[in-house]
Design an enzyme around this catalytic site. Sequence first.
Site, mmCIF file in Angstrom:
data_model
loop_
_atom_site.group_PDB
_atom_site.id
_atom_site.type_symbol
_atom_site.label_atom_id
_atom_site.label_comp_id
_atom_site.label_asym_id
_atom_site.label_seq_id
_atom_site.Cartn_x
_atom_site.Cartn_y
_atom_site.Cartn_z
ATOM 1 N N ARG A 41 -5.825 12.691 29.291
ATOM 2 C CA ARG A 41 -6.504 13.036 30.552
ATOM 3 C C ARG A 41 -7.996 12.735 30.461
ATOM 4 O O ARG A 41 -8.684 12.650 31.460
ATOM 5 C CB ARG A 41 -6.259 14.496 30.937
ATOM 6 C CG ARG A 41 -6.785 14.819 32.320
ATOM 7 C CD ARG A 41 -6.274 16.111 32.983
ATOM 8 N NE ARG A 41 -5.622 17.047 32.119
ATOM 9 C CZ ARG A 41 -6.270 17.938 31.348
ATOM 10 N NH1 ARG A 41 -7.582 18.003 31.363
ATOM 11 N NH2 ARG A 41 -5.580 18.764 30.588
ATOM 12 N N ASP A 163 -18.303 2.657 50.715
ATOM 13 C CA ASP A 163 -16.900 2.308 50.489
ATOM 14 C C ASP A 163 -16.786 0.797 50.649
ATOM 15 O O ASP A 163 -16.880 0.270 51.756
ATOM 16 C CB ASP A 163 -16.015 3.059 51.495
ATOM 17 C CG ASP A 163 -14.534 2.834 51.239
ATOM 18 O OD1 ASP A 163 -14.173 1.721 50.787
ATOM 19 O OD2 ASP A 163 -13.732 3.745 51.504
ATOM 20 N N LYS A 188 -5.952 -1.679 47.609
ATOM 21 C CA LYS A 188 -6.033 -2.755 48.612
ATOM 22 C C LYS A 188 -6.348 -4.102 47.952
ATOM 23 O O LYS A 188 -5.558 -4.579 47.164
ATOM 24 C CB LYS A 188 -7.053 -2.369 49.680
ATOM 25 C CG LYS A 188 -6.939 -0.913 50.183
ATOM 26 C CD LYS A 188 -5.699 -0.650 50.998
ATOM 27 C CE LYS A 188 -5.442 0.827 51.261
ATOM 28 N NZ LYS A 188 -6.549 1.573 51.867
HETATM 29 C C1 LIG Z 1 -6.981 2.901 51.938
HETATM 30 C C2 LIG Z 1 -8.407 3.251 51.986
HETATM 31 C C3 LIG Z 1 -8.894 4.398 51.350
HETATM 32 C C4 LIG Z 1 -7.967 5.369 50.620
HETATM 33 O O1 LIG Z 1 -7.416 4.786 49.480
HETATM 34 P P1 LIG Z 1 -5.961 5.172 48.887
HETATM 35 O O2 LIG Z 1 -5.842 4.274 47.721
HETATM 36 O O3 LIG Z 1 -4.957 4.929 49.973
HETATM 37 O O4 LIG Z 1 -6.003 6.622 48.520
HETATM 38 C C5 LIG Z 1 -10.258 4.650 51.393
HETATM 39 N N1 LIG Z 1 -11.108 3.822 52.059
HETATM 40 C C6 LIG Z 1 -10.678 2.723 52.689
HETATM 41 C C7 LIG Z 1 -11.655 1.847 53.399
HETATM 42 C C8 LIG Z 1 -9.315 2.391 52.682
HETATM 43 O O5 LIG Z 1 -8.880 1.301 53.329
#
Ligand SMILES: *Cc1c(COP(=O)(O)O)cnc(C)c1O
Length: 365
Positions: A41, A163, A188
Site C-alpha cells: 500500500r 485537469d 482515458k
Molecule cells: C473521466 C474523467 C475523470 C474521472 O476519472 P475516472 O478515471 O473515471 O475516475 C476526471 N476528469 C475528467 C476530465 C475525466 O474525463
Amino acid sequence: MNPRSIAVRAGRGAGRPGDPLNVPPVPASAFHAGGAIDYAREDNPTWQAFEEALGALERGRAVAYASGIAAVEAVMRLCPLGGVVVAPQDAYSGTRRLLGHLARQGRVGVRLVDITDTEQTLAASDGAALLLIESPTNPMLGVADVPVLVDGARGLGVRVAVDNTFPTPMLARPLDAGADLVIHSVTKFLAGHSDLVLGAVVARDPDVGAWLADERTSFGAVPGPFETWLALRGMRTLALRVERGQENALTLAHRLEADPRVVRVRYPGLPTDPWHARARTQFDGPGAMLSFELPDADRADRFCGAVRLAVHATSLGGVETMLERRARQWGEEAVPEGLIRVSVGCEDVEDLWADFAAALAEAAA
Ligand SMILES: *Cc1c(COP(=O)(O)O)cnc(C)c1O
C-alpha cells in the site's frame, strides 16, 4: 526531449545487462524486510515506473491512484477544512458530484464558474484555497486562458490544479505555465485502450508530491499493479494516438460543419470556433474531442443507435471512436439535448465518415 520521445523512453529502470526492457507488473502485498518497500500500500515497482514516465512527461512528481476521481479527491485534501474550491460549472460530472458531496459534509466550500470567463473566475478565486481548471471543457469544449488564470491565482495566493485529461501532456503542460498540480484520468487518453480505470496527480513541488504519496498510504486509494502496467504500456503510443485522433477529428469537424443536418459543431480546431485563437496559443494541437449538435434529443439518440464503426459508450480517449448524447448523463442538464460528444479514435477517417454519414441519414429519416 520532445514529449513524443519521453513517452517512449521514460520509466524503464536502470537498463543493466539482462534486465527486461519494461518493468513488469509486480503483484505483491509484502516484500522481504530490509529493502526500500515494506508493504504494497506504500509503494510498488510498477507504480514507480509509471510515475517516473508520467512525471517526466508533465515535468513534476507523479502519484498514481486507483481512479481519476480518487486523484481529484486527493487534491481536495490539500484544502484546509472549509476552504473554498473554485471549479468550472461544466467540469467533468464526476468531479462536480464529488465536490457536491464534500460541500454537503462541510469539508470544502464550492464556487462554480464559467472557466472560459477569466475575469469572473479570478473574482471568484479571491480568498479561495484552490482553483480547479479543466480545458477544453467537457462536453462544451470551451477553452480557459490557463496562463492568465495561473498568474492571477498566484497573485491571490490560490493554489491551481489543472485537469489535463483532455489535452494530455502531448498538447499541454500546465506545470510549465505555472500551475501547482496536474490531474489525470489515466483511464482515458494516457492508457488509451478502454480496458482499465486509473488516475494520477503530478505536483510541481516535490514536497507536495511526497505528501500526496504519504496520504495515499493513509487513505488507501492505491492502483493495482496490472492496471498500472497496462497504463504505462498504453502511454508508449500516446503521441501516435493523440496525433491520429486529432487529425481525424479535424476532418470530421469540417465535414460535420458543412452538413445542413448538423446545427453546430464545437471543436477548437475549426477556424469558426469561438475558442480557436485561444486554443492555438495554449495547446500544441486542438485534440481528439469534438461535440456536435443535432436539432433534438430524438435525432441524436437515433444517430447514436445507428453508428456501426464508432462505439456508443460514455467514456473517451480510447483507440476506438466513442460517442454519446451527453445530456442523458447525470448532472448534464445544462448541455443541449441534441449534443453528441465524440472521442475520435484511430480508425481510418474515410471509414469513420462513411459511418457518420449513414447514421446522419438514418437519424434524419
Ligand atoms: C473521466 C474523467 C475523470 C474521472 O476519472 P475516472 O478515471 O473515471 O475516475 C476526471 N476528469 C475528467 C476530465 C475525466 O474525463
